[in-house]
Enzyme design. Structure first.
Site, PDB file in Angstrom:
ATOM      1  N   ASP A 115      24.085   8.868  -5.045  1.00  0.00           N
ATOM      2  CA  ASP A 115      23.207   9.693  -5.877  1.00  0.00           C
ATOM      3  C   ASP A 115      21.829   9.865  -5.241  1.00  0.00           C
ATOM      4  OD1 ASP A 115      22.062   9.464  -9.349  1.00  0.00           O
ATOM      5  OD2 ASP A 115      22.549  11.189  -8.090  1.00  0.00           O
ATOM      6  N   HIS A 160      22.479  17.562   0.695  1.00  0.00           N
ATOM      7  CA  HIS A 160      23.927  17.329   0.827  1.00  0.00           C
ATOM      8  C   HIS A 160      24.301  17.066   2.289  1.00  0.00           C
ATOM      9  CE1 HIS A 160      24.144  18.237  -3.321  1.00  0.00           C
ATOM     10  NE2 HIS A 160      23.937  19.537  -3.206  1.00  0.00           N
ATOM     11  N   LEU A 202      41.109   0.785   7.017  1.00  0.00           N
ATOM     12  CA  LEU A 202      40.222   1.003   5.869  1.00  0.00           C
ATOM     13  C   LEU A 202      40.785   2.177   5.088  1.00  0.00           C
ATOM     14  CD1 LEU A 202      37.469   0.667   4.276  1.00  0.00           C
ATOM     15  CD2 LEU A 202      36.535   2.380   5.836  1.00  0.00           C
TER      16      LEU A 202
END
Lengths: 322, 211
Positions: free
Chosen positions: A99, A116, A210
């Site tokens: 955020d 972004h 992962l």
């Protein structure tokens, strides 16, 4: 009451409440920080070394390191584990709400799109550290169902940015053996992005170092509703009986069941917000929360270490019924 | 006047300046081992009442607080149970507290029950061949079904966690989408000042909801 006396009162209140707050335990596994959660500077723990040997030698090549006690190795990848972290206390599954990107851009007089773009480097850093330090699953909240209500220009930019980034990173993803899964209502995404997601999921499905789960157009309520719909379909198909429906049945249909570790051990949220914002509502029951004031583009290795250190010092409760 | 008197008077000033109307519904999660301390729970409720917080949901995983309900209502004479209040609790006149007692069974289990209810109703409507229209299940249907199975409380604006853990310990997942979560530490060390600070911080935050 005048404005000045009110402001003075608030100042004195802040001083008084700091004095009134109980002192923080300084033990390594403190039972509670006893302070308001987002002031999350964990108390100092002792350095942990195994048999007086460093946990990591910092070799850049991926050379397995076997500890003297034969504990599962942490694959070396050029980022040694800090001394204050313990390998055996690493969370297996970390979730992140990235955020603050738009606020970061606004503070710099930049358009939201720049925020972004700035989302990617810290994500790359966290992925790398997860790889290096043995975290098996990383779930990131990239785009919520509510984000669809943002201006179309911004939303379109975000989707094309996701697509560009995915295509440019695929080689690195394969080299590092990262498995990618996207959870969320992908039917509402542009067709080209849907296609990119399908390709990348297929290409990486056998990777196991992962598991990176990207939540795109995801909402916790959406996840629960679609799980219930899946259950309904199974009842219709005779796979399960109506009377057998319980929370475990619903749980198995959640999108996070793409991994064997669907419940995050640790949730990190940046930008100072203290909410989960419709992210993994079902899955977060026993997840430890770590809220950090920094905006996501400014989230670095130090902040990630701080989150992990705070996690490692906590007494986890899994809510076993007594 | 010693420092504590001064601090107490300052708290009154701060409380008077709170925009308490922003906090329409408060949830308090207490770790079950600590929830046995009923006197502390009551003290916390009295603090909340004095500050003007009138709608409180009390949660602990194992239902310890539910067992203490009678004792709590004996002391908190101006409090009513949410089941007794007919109107929307966030809009009722602030002359009494409304208390809701919730435990683990009101969370995930309730969602499963609510989903089951929808399926059963759907079966009744499509009884030839037992066909089930799974497409009709929407968020709004689950909302309604949850009300029917007894989960009446709204989404809390703020959730305070008392205990050693910084998680919400299974608070009903359907109700915490935008709830602000603050860890308060152990109930043993609860402080009036910390409570006021948590509420004050909540009331001054501007909330975006993803848009």
């Amino acid at each position: 009451m005048t404005f000045l006396s009110c402001r003075f009162a608030i100042f004195c209140f802040k001083v008084a409440s700091r004095r009134a707050a109980p002192s923080r335990s300084s033990s390594k596994r403190s039972s509670s920080s006893l302070s308001i959660s987002w002031l999350s500077s964990p108390s100092r723990g002792t350095s942990v070394r195994k048999d007086d040997a460093p946990v990591s030698t910092g070799i850049t090549a991926s050379v397995p390191y076997v500890s003297r006690k034969g504990v599962s190795p942490v694959v070396e990848c050029g980022v040694p584990m800090p001394a204050e972290l313990r390998e055996e206390l690493m969370p297996k599954h970390v979730a992140v709400i990235m955020d603050g990107n738009r606020r970061w851009a606004k503070m710099r007089g930049l358009p939201p799109s720049e925020g972004h773009v700035a989302l990617v480097p810290p994500l790359r850093m966290v992925v790398k550290l997860c790889l290096c330090w043995g975290i098996k699953v990383l779930t990131v909240f990239a785009f919520s169902t509510e984000n669809l209500l943002r201006p179309k220009l911004e939303v379109d930019f975000l989707f094309s940015h996701f697509e560009r980034t995915a295509n440019s990173e695929i080689e690195a993803i394969m080299r590092e053996r990262i498995k990618i899964t996207v959870i969320g209502d992908t039917s509402k995404l542009p067709k080209s992005l849907q296609k990119t997601i399908t390709i990348i999921e297929e290409k990486t499905k056998d990777n196991s170092r992962l598991h990176l789960i990207m939540a795109i157009n995801y909402g916790g309520k959406y996840d629960i509703v679609q799980a219930c719909k899946s259950v309904a379909k199974k009842v219709q198909d005779g796979i399960i009986h109506l009377e057998d429906i319980n929370e475990n049945i619903v749980e198995k249909e959640l999108k996070t069941n793409c991994t064997e570790l669907p419940y995050p051990d640790l949730l990190i949220r940046t930008s100072g917000e203290l909410r989960v914002s419709n992210f993994l509502l079902w899955q977060l029951a026993y997840t430890e929360f770590f809220f950090h004031k920094k905006l996501w583009p400014d989230f670095g290795k130090d902040e990630f270490v701080e989150a992990l250190k705070s996690f490692q010092q906590r007494q986890r409760r899994y809510g076993f019924l007594s | 006047m010693d420092f504590r008197d001064g601090a107490h008077n300052l708290y009154h000033i701060i409380v008077a300046s709170l925009h308490i109307g922003k906090l329409r519904y408060l949830a308090v999660v207490i770790e079950s081992e600590e929830a046995h301390q009923t006197s502390k729970v009551i003290k916390l409720l009295q603090w909340l009442d004095s500050v003007g917080v009138k709608n409180v949901c009390l949660y602990d995983m194992n239902g310890v607080l539910k067992k203490s309900k009678d004792t709590i209502f004996q002391i908190m004479k101006n409090a009513k149970s949410i089941e007794e209040v007919n109107e929307d609790v966030t809009h009722h006149a602030p002359d009494h507290m409304t208390l809701e007692f919730v435990s683990y069974v009101d969370g995930k289990e309730a969602v499963a029950k609510a989903a089951n209810l929808i399926f059963v109703e759907n079966f009744k409507r499509h009884d030839i061949g037992g066909e089930l229209d799974h497409q009709i299940l929407l968020e709004s249907h689950l909302n309604q079904a949850l009300q029917i199975v007894g989960c009446k409380g709204p989404e809390p604006d703020l959730l305070l966690v008392y205990g050693p853990v910084r998680s919400h310990l299974g608070f009903p997942p359907w109700r915490i989408r935008y709830t602000e979560i603050v860890h308060m530490g152990s109930l043993n060390f609860m402080r009036y000042g910390s409570l006021i600070k948590a509420i004050y911080n909540f009331t001054k935050v501007r909330h975006n909801y993803g848009t």
